[in-house]
Write a protein that holds these residues in place. Structure first.
Motif, PDB file in Angstrom:
ATOM      1  N   HIS A   1     -19.364   9.551   1.592  1.00 43.23           N
ATOM      2  CA  HIS A   1     -18.755   9.989   2.844  1.00 43.23           C
ATOM      3  C   HIS A   1     -17.700   8.990   3.327  1.00 43.23           C
ATOM      4  O   HIS A   1     -16.568   9.378   3.695  1.00 43.23           O
ATOM      5  CB  HIS A   1     -19.841  10.157   3.907  1.00 43.23           C
ATOM      6  N   PHE A   2     -18.058   7.708   3.301  1.00 44.49           N
ATOM      7  CA  PHE A   2     -17.120   6.694   3.777  1.00 44.49           C
ATOM      8  C   PHE A   2     -15.857   6.651   2.904  1.00 44.49           C
ATOM      9  O   PHE A   2     -14.734   6.652   3.408  1.00 44.49           O
ATOM     10  CB  PHE A   2     -17.802   5.322   3.775  1.00 44.49           C
ATOM     11  N   ALA A   3     -16.041   6.630   1.561  1.00 42.70           N
ATOM     12  CA  ALA A   3     -14.888   6.568   0.663  1.00 42.70           C
ATOM     13  C   ALA A   3     -14.038   7.829   0.766  1.00 42.70           C
ATOM     14  O   ALA A   3     -12.805   7.777   0.722  1.00 42.70           O
ATOM     15  CB  ALA A   3     -15.349   6.339  -0.775  1.00 42.70           C
TER      16      ALA A   3
ATOM     17  N   ALA B   1      -9.199  13.164  -3.116  1.00 40.51           N
ATOM     18  CA  ALA B   1     -10.135  12.522  -2.186  1.00 40.51           C
ATOM     19  C   ALA B   1     -11.570  12.863  -2.552  1.00 40.51           C
ATOM     20  O   ALA B   1     -12.479  12.025  -2.467  1.00 40.51           O
ATOM     21  CB  ALA B   1      -9.824  12.961  -0.762  1.00 40.51           C
TER      22      ALA B   1
ATOM     23  N   ALA C   1      -7.942  10.110   4.709  1.00 47.21           N
ATOM     24  CA  ALA C   1      -7.048   9.613   5.758  1.00 47.21           C
ATOM     25  C   ALA C   1      -5.775   9.010   5.145  1.00 47.21           C
ATOM     26  O   ALA C   1      -4.676   9.204   5.653  1.00 47.21           O
ATOM     27  CB  ALA C   1      -7.773   8.568   6.615  1.00 47.21           C
ATOM     28  N   GLY C   2      -5.960   8.269   4.034  1.00 50.21           N
ATOM     29  CA  GLY C   2      -4.792   7.698   3.367  1.00 50.21           C
ATOM     30  C   GLY C   2      -3.850   8.767   2.831  1.00 50.21           C
ATOM     31  O   GLY C   2      -2.627   8.673   2.973  1.00 50.21           O
TER      32      GLY C   2
ATOM     33  N   GLN D   1     -13.746   9.858   3.383  1.00 51.47           N
ATOM     34  CA  GLN D   1     -12.998   9.839   4.641  1.00 51.47           C
ATOM     35  C   GLN D   1     -11.784   8.913   4.561  1.00 51.47           C
ATOM     36  O   GLN D   1     -10.685   9.246   5.007  1.00 51.47           O
ATOM     37  CB  GLN D   1     -13.924   9.372   5.775  1.00 51.47           C
ATOM     38  N   ARG D   2     -12.005   7.756   3.965  1.00 49.19           N
ATOM     39  CA  ARG D   2     -10.903   6.788   3.870  1.00 49.19           C
ATOM     40  C   ARG D   2      -9.797   7.303   2.955  1.00 49.19           C
ATOM     41  O   ARG D   2      -8.607   7.199   3.284  1.00 49.19           O
ATOM     42  CB  ARG D   2     -11.455   5.467   3.332  1.00 49.19           C
ATOM     43  N   ALA D   3     -10.174   7.853   1.799  1.00 54.23           N
ATOM     44  CA  ALA D   3      -9.165   8.387   0.871  1.00 54.23           C
ATOM     45  C   ALA D   3      -8.411   9.554   1.505  1.00 54.23           C
ATOM     46  O   ALA D   3      -7.185   9.689   1.349  1.00 54.23           O
ATOM     47  CB  ALA D   3      -9.827   8.814  -0.438  1.00 54.23           C
TER      48      ALA D   3
END
Length: 882
Positions: free
Chosen positions: A30-32, A295, A38-39, A34-36
């Motif tokens: 989930h964290f990775a 993502a 967003a990028g 979300q970050r990918a």
């Protein structure tokens, strides 16, 4: 009960392992993800901003043009009173010229009643002149507010575009009409095609009117209201286009406003990231749809990594726990064993044995802490006496029994080794003293020493805190042998590489020499073939004058055409050879392009009319940097192919500016070329078989090589059934760099039987080929010339005397051991005069052509066209007389 508790503990362990793995995987994924995501969303927003800037810049480039055109007095006068036909034509031409300068789609002048008075496309079938545009929003907006903007499909042309309008007012403020410019944005869509993403532009009704993929164009992003549909129907904004809804399902909304959507129509297999920005000046919206699967892949990888990390941590914890259990079990077993022994007796015996062993070790100097080392180690104290050593030290030096003892000075050990030759050549006392001084200095050292048996020792010494010294001896013989073998192998490899390099250089030199031989052979062969071909063309010219029958004249024409085709093949072969060998000289300079295009259009226009075709060309004011003669050759091949493969319609010659380059294009309406043949047609002897006549198959091969020589890219675009477009890119230059053109085109003279300046002229024709000499004599006598000499070079030298110079000389260049220019100078010395001379040669040498131009001589390449020879001889005689 014990078994039940054991199973319960195992179940809890498994539950913790599985639950922790799942929790870590979900959290990390989930964290990775979300970050990918967003990028990627931020990157998509930046890309979308760039697309928006490009679209806005394209529109802003034309934004002020309607305002400027509205101030034109001719347009104002035309709206005040209806112009006559001549005035209307001048107005159309003015708009057409302005449109060519601005490179817009169309410029239209609309009257107060909404009817187009004049337009830049007045000469097209889809002209705007006379059409009623009073219902168009851009007209209504301009009449009401002074200016207007509207995107829609042209009602007369059927081509969509963006219309910018501005009102034209009289001096008293009366609104007389509107000037309208149309901008086609299809080129922008072509630029978007290269993007892997989906790029859309929608209007204020959320109708997609621009897209880089056809299935997305003319789609509705929402349901239209009744009033909106009536407005679009009244303005006929999209004509008869069917507006289909775009079906998408939003799965989630990101913090920056982006959306993750699933497309149902058009159907897309993966989820897409949808970002939108507004273009407030145009009241448009720009959209970009990006594949969001990357993502998801990052999230899956992170989830796998998180789960694997939790499992590794769990197994590590289990391993440590198991080691602790085993350690506790061993300790418990040892305690149980010790209780079975007789503690007191064992302790006394152990103490006695320990004392005895310590005493023996102290006498021998052996240290148990040094026995595990692979190196030989010896330790001395501050008095340079032996303290400790290991057995490896004794094995390396093979000391006799009793020599190595605790307290023995290290000097005696050095002296024993020196007597065996282990301290190297030279005086023994100096070698020993040098080593003792080094030990006293307390400096660390490292060196290598080779024994008589080939053993190589690495000796390292380091001082001790109390003033002593420890020295280690490591056997590195195997490493040294391996290093020597590696050096030998490297030397052998370098030797082999040098040999291969020499072989390759020799092969390259042989290939270059073979290429030079081939080039000279081709040039010589073409020269020898052009000699009889030149004679044949002259004989045909003489024969045609003697034939009265029409069929016989036609047969002579066929022979002339066949010889011309053979001439083209030989010249093309020679050009290919010169281009491959690099002997073709170039003269790159800045020159105005329009005269060259005008000349080509005039020359090929006659050929086009003979085939029932139309050749159009677009003038240009551009200055380019190239070799004018070679660039002319490229365009001649383009135009020749276009006329050969076009059965009906027209051929267009024009230019398109792109940055610092100018693309010169030739469009035809032929059958088109399959994409699989786009590269093959630039090879030698490749030709298509559906043209009106067969070519040599060398034209495009020459074009490709000339383009490579000049650094001019060549491109081909073709659509089967619609035609092809060949283009060449030429660097743009500046007007102040232009110099006078050096291209000399032979004048076109129609051969007649009437009296001319050639009649009665005394002419010498010097050539070493008997057939060429006979043909030249026959041709010159047919024109009424008095041919005094038509033999070879030696006969000409024998016949040359002072005061008997001819009025004109026709001279070959390569005649065995004679060279044409040198022979001419020798003849002039004997004549005591310098009559005009025409070099008639099969040599395609630019230096020879330049020599003729510098000396004012005529120059013709074999095979000679009789009209060109006649014209050049006449020109030289008239110039010499003047």
């Amino acid at each position: 009960m014990y078994r039940l508790g054991r199973y319960r503990k195992l179940a809890m362990t498994l539950l913790v392992m599985i639950g922790g793995t799942a929790l870590c995987a979900v959290s990390a994924g989930h964290f990775a993800g979300q970050r990918a995501l967003a990028g990627e969303s931020a990157q998509v927003q930046r890309q979308l901003q760039l697309y928006g800037q490009g679209l806005q810049q394209r529109i802003d480039r034309f934004g002020t043009l309607p305002q400027v055109m509205a101030l034109d007095p001719d347009l104002l006068a035309a709206l005040r009173s209806a112009p006559d036909p001549a005035g209307r034509q001048r107005l159309n031409l003015k708009l057409s010229q302005a449109n060519q300068v601005t490179r817009a789609s169309t410029l239209t002048l609309v009257g107060r009643d909404g009817v187009a008075v004049a337009a830049s496309n007045w000469d097209q079938p889809s002209t705007n002149v006379g059409e009623d545009y009073s219902y168009r929003p851009y007209y209504l907006q301009a009449m009401a507010a002074g200016h207007g903007r509207f995107y829609g499909i042209g009602m007369t042309t059927g081509v969509p575009g963006y219309f910018l309008s501005h009102a034209i007012d009289d001096a008293d403020g009366t609104r007389l009409g509107v000037v309208v410019i149309k901008i086609e944005l299809s080129a922008l869509e072509q630029e978007w095609v290269a993007s892997p993403d989906i790029v859309l532009a929608s209007d204020n009704h959320d109708v997609v009117f621009l897209a880089n993929q056809d299935p997305w164009r003319y789609r509705l992003l929402r349901t239209l209201g009744t009033q909106e549909r009536e407005e679009m129907l009244a303005s006929r904004q999209y004509a008869d286009r069917s507006l289909q809804p775009l079906r998408a399902r939003t799965e989630r909304v990101l913090d920056d406003g982006g959306r993750i959507v699933r497309m149902a129509d058009p159907a897309m297999p993966r989820a897409l990231l949808w970002q939108t920005i507004d273009l407030p000046e145009e009241n448009w919206h720009l959209h970009l749809l990006h594949d969001a699967s990357a993502a998801g892949a990052v999230a899956r990888s992170a989830a796998i990594g998180g789960g694997a990390a939790w499992l590794a941590l769990g197994f590590l914890a289990l391993f440590v726990q198991q080691r602790r259990r085993l350690s506790a079990h061993r300790q418990r077993s040892r305690r149980e064993l010790e209780t079975l022994l007789k503690q007191h007796a064992q302790e006394l015996r152990s103490a006695q044995d320990g004392l005895l062993q310590a005493a023996q070790d102290a006498d021998r100097g052996l240290s148990r802490s040094l026995e595990h080392l692979p190196q030989g180690v010896v330790i001395i104290d501050s008095q340079q006496q032996l303290v400790a050593w290991n057995s490896r030290y004794l094995e390396l030096f093979r000391f006799p029994p009793g020599l190595v003892q605790v307290g023995r000075p290290i000097e005696e050990i050095f002296r024993f080794n020196a007597r065996r030759g282990l301290l190297g050549p030279g005086p023994i006392d100096e070698a020993i003293e040098r080593r003792l001084n080094h030990l006293r200095s307390g400096r660390p050292h490292m060196r290598e020493s080779e024994k008589d048996d080939g053993t190589v020792l690495e000796i390292r010494g380091n001082p001790l805190p109390d003033g002593g010294f420890v020295t280690s001896y490591a056997d590195i013989t195997s490493y040294k042998n391996a290093a020597r073998e590696l050096r030998s192998l490297a030397d052998a490899l370098e030797h082999r590489v040098a040999e291969r390099t020499r072989d390759l250089d020799e092969a390259r030199r042989e290939a270059e020499q073979a290429n030079r031989y081939k080039t000279r052979f081709v040039a010589s062969a073409v020269h020898d073939l052009l000699q009889p071909l030149n004679a044949a063309r002259m004989f045909v010219s003489v024969l045609r004058a003697k034939l009265a029958d029409g069929e016989q004249q036609q047969t002579a024409d066929h022979i002339e055409a066949a010889l011309s085709a053979q001439d083209a093949i030989l010249v093309s072969l020679l050009d290919i050879s010169r281009l491959e060998s690099g002997s073709l000289q170039t003269r790159v300079r800045a020159f105005a392009l329009n005269p060259l295009l005008e000349t080509l259009a005039r020359e090929f226009g006659i050929a086009a009319e003979g085939r029932g075709l139309q050749l159009h060309w677009v003038p240009t004011a551009a200055v380019v940097v190239s070799d004018e003669a070679l660039l002319r050759r490229i365009l001649q091949n383009f135009l020749s192919n276009a006329l050969r493969y076009t059965q009906r319609g027209r051929v267009l010659l024009g230019c398109r500016r792109e940055g610092g380059r100018l693309w010169i294009q030739v469009h035809d309406q032929g059958p088109g070329i399959p994409e699989s043949l786009h590269k093959e047609i630039f090879e030698e002897f490749r030709r298509l078989h559906d043209g009106q006549e067969r070519g040599t198959g060398l034209g495009l091969a020459i074009v490709e090589r000339i383009g490579r020589l000049l650094g001019h890219p060549i491109r081909l675009r073709s659509v089967l059934g619609s035609g092809s477009m060949f283009e060449v890119a030429v660097p743009l230059g500046r007007a102040e760099e232009v110099v006078a053109s050096v291209l000399v085109h032979a004048p076109v003279v129609v051969e007649t039987t009437a009296d001319s300046p050639l009649r009665g002229r005394r002419v010498w024709a010097i050539d070493d080929d008997a057939h060429v000499s006979a043909a030249t004599r026959a041709l010159l006598e047919k024109w009424g010339c008095d041919v005094e000499q038509s033999e070879g070079p030696q006969a000409a030298l024998d016949a040359a005397h002072a005061g008997l110079a001819p009025e004109l000389v026709l001279l070959d260049v390569r005649m065995g051991e004679f060279h044409g220019p040198a022979l001419y100078e020798a003849l002039c010395e004997r004549w005591q005069a310098r009559p005009p001379v025409v070099l008639v040669t099969a040599e395609r040498d630019d230096a020879l052509r330049a020599l003729a131009a510098d000396n004012g001589w005529g120059f013709l390449a074999k095979p000679v066209r009789p009209p060109a020879l006649r014209a050049l001889m006449t020109q030289l005689l008239l110039r010499h007389r003047g």
